[in-house]
Design an enzyme around this catalytic site. Structure first.
Site, PDB file in Angstrom:
ATOM      1  N   ASP A  75       0.377  -1.035  -0.081  1.00  0.00           N
ATOM      2  CA  ASP A  75       0.412   0.084   0.155  1.00  0.00           C
ATOM      3  C   ASP A  75       0.877   1.030  -0.068  1.00  0.00           C
ATOM      4  O   ASP A  75       1.827   1.559  -0.108  1.00  0.00           O
ATOM      5  CB  ASP A  75      -0.903  -0.145   0.853  1.00  0.00           C
ATOM      6  CG  ASP A  75      -0.192  -0.087   2.002  1.00  0.00           C
ATOM      7  OD1 ASP A  75       0.707  -0.840   2.931  1.00  0.00           O
ATOM      8  OD2 ASP A  75      -0.927   0.657   3.302  1.00  0.00           O
ATOM      9  N   GLU A 129      -0.177  -1.302   5.060  1.00  0.00           N
ATOM     10  CA  GLU A 129       1.068  -0.658   7.324  1.00  0.00           C
ATOM     11  C   GLU A 129       0.877   0.837   6.898  1.00  0.00           C
ATOM     12  O   GLU A 129       1.163   1.347   8.277  1.00  0.00           O
ATOM     13  CB  GLU A 129       2.514  -0.658   6.068  1.00  0.00           C
ATOM     14  CG  GLU A 129       3.575  -0.761   6.774  1.00  0.00           C
ATOM     15  CD  GLU A 129       4.165   0.501   7.019  1.00  0.00           C
ATOM     16  OE1 GLU A 129       4.988   0.744   8.050  1.00  0.00           O
ATOM     17  OE2 GLU A 129       3.731   0.898   6.400  1.00  0.00           O
TER      18      GLU A 129
END
Length: 356
Positions: A75, A129
């Site tokens: 991400d 994350e």
């Protein structure tokens, strides 16, 4: 859509970086990139592949004496007029180039092209994350499939500009509260101003002297700072409540309970409410695979000044380091970019280490 991670792209970590950056994957929107990564890994006959949510795990089963983990998050933070990628001279610009699709590209390149490493390798490409821990792919894997994380050593491909950053700091956030008594400001002597009382909290922060701690040759600098202050009722009311939010970054020789005790010591006499806490991770340089990795890198390690997911491995007793091609100072910046040379150097270093 057709998978842009073609065989021709997979053999070149630079082209692979661009291809990954051009798959938009802001946190909580990683399905497309996870589908593409899973497809690539399932086509590699030397890997066993499993998936939970948008986290993809692939591993070799070669019967080696040690197992290592290479982990990277898929991400990015929200796009800021910096997508898709562009190339200017030796730089690739775009959201996630530094943090951390260049690191993911290096790991995915190795997963696809190195069928016979000297170690058994587990590759983890995980989701979320950049946001709250409850969504973090490694956190979810630790709960649902802890066996995926078992290893002798782990490398988290966070941006470090090609330097090994060992361990990480712990972090703790707290609200330091002051209380008073409301009154009309025209008759302020009838009240007690809680915002004025916060002045003592700020004075203690101003006078605070943070520790510098050296562990295994890596120097960690602690810090304690006010990051937000809130209070007040109305423009004509003496406030009865105020809260100063503070953030303690502590060296990994302190546990969370020791960090909490330290905050109580600093703010003795004040009400303290902990709002967030995560432990640090010790450098983890003594593991055999870590020593071999440091030899392959050839540069002395430095302390990680910040928190990363190496702490999750440390909690499981797995030594872990941060190493990646991006510059951490550029993470989340609108002009985020990565040097092409850093990508190639990082891929060559990790290949040299894994190939033995």
């Amino acid at each position: 859509m057709a998978n842009p991670l073609t065989p021709d792209v997979l053999v070149d970590p630079v082209e692979l970086t661009r291809a990954l950056v051009d798959i938009e994957s802001v946190s909580r929107d990683e399905k497309v990139i996870a589908d593409c990564v899973e497809d690539v890994l399932r086509r590699a006959g030397h890997l066993t592949v499993e998936r939970v949510g948008h986290t993809v795990m692939a591993r070799t089963e070669l019967g080696r004496g040690q197992r290592v983990v290479l982990a990277g998050h898929l991400d990015t933070v929200p796009i800021n007029d910096n997508w898709p990628s562009t190339v200017v001279d030796d730089l690739i610009y775009g959201c996630g180039t530094s943090d951390m699709k260049s690191g993911v590209a290096v790991a995915l390149h190795l997963a696809a092209t190195l069928p016979d490493p000297a170690y058994d390798v587990t590759y983890l490409f995980y989701e979320a994350e950049e946001i709250e821990s409850e969504y973090n792919g490694l956190n979810l894997v630790a709960a649902a499939h802890p066996e995926w994380l078992r290893a002798d050593f782990a490398v988290l491909l966070e941006p470090t500009y090609g330097v090994v950053e060992a361990g990480c700091q712990g972090t703790m956030r707290a609200l330091v509260r002051t209380h008073g008594r409301r009154a009309h400001t025209a008759r302020a002597w009838r009240g007690v101003n809680a915002i004025h009382a916060a002045g003592e909290v700020l004075r203690r922060l101003e006078d605070y002297h943070p520790r510098t701690v050296t562990i295994d040759g890596c120097t960690y600098r602690e810090g304690l700072n006010a990051v937000r202050i809130s209070g007040g009722v109305a423009g004509n009311v003496v406030p009865d409540e105020c809260a100063v939010e503070v953030n303690l970054r502590f060296a990994p020789d302190r546990s969370e309970s020791q960090a909490l005790a330290h905050l109580h010591e600093v703010f003795d006499g004040f009400e303290l409410e902990i709002t967030d806490s995560a432990p640090g991770a010790l450098p983890g340089l003594a593991a055999p695979a870590a020593r071999e990795f440091l030899t392959a890198v050839g540069v002395a390690p430095a302390a990680k000044l910040g928190w990363t997911d190496v702490a999750r491995f440390a909690q499981l007793g797995i030594p872990a380091l941060n190493y990646g091609p991006g510059d951490p100072a550029l993470a989340h910046a609108p002009d985020e970019h990565v040097e092409i040379g850093q990508i190639r150097d990082g891929a060559a270093t990790l290949h040299r280490w894994l190939a033995g």
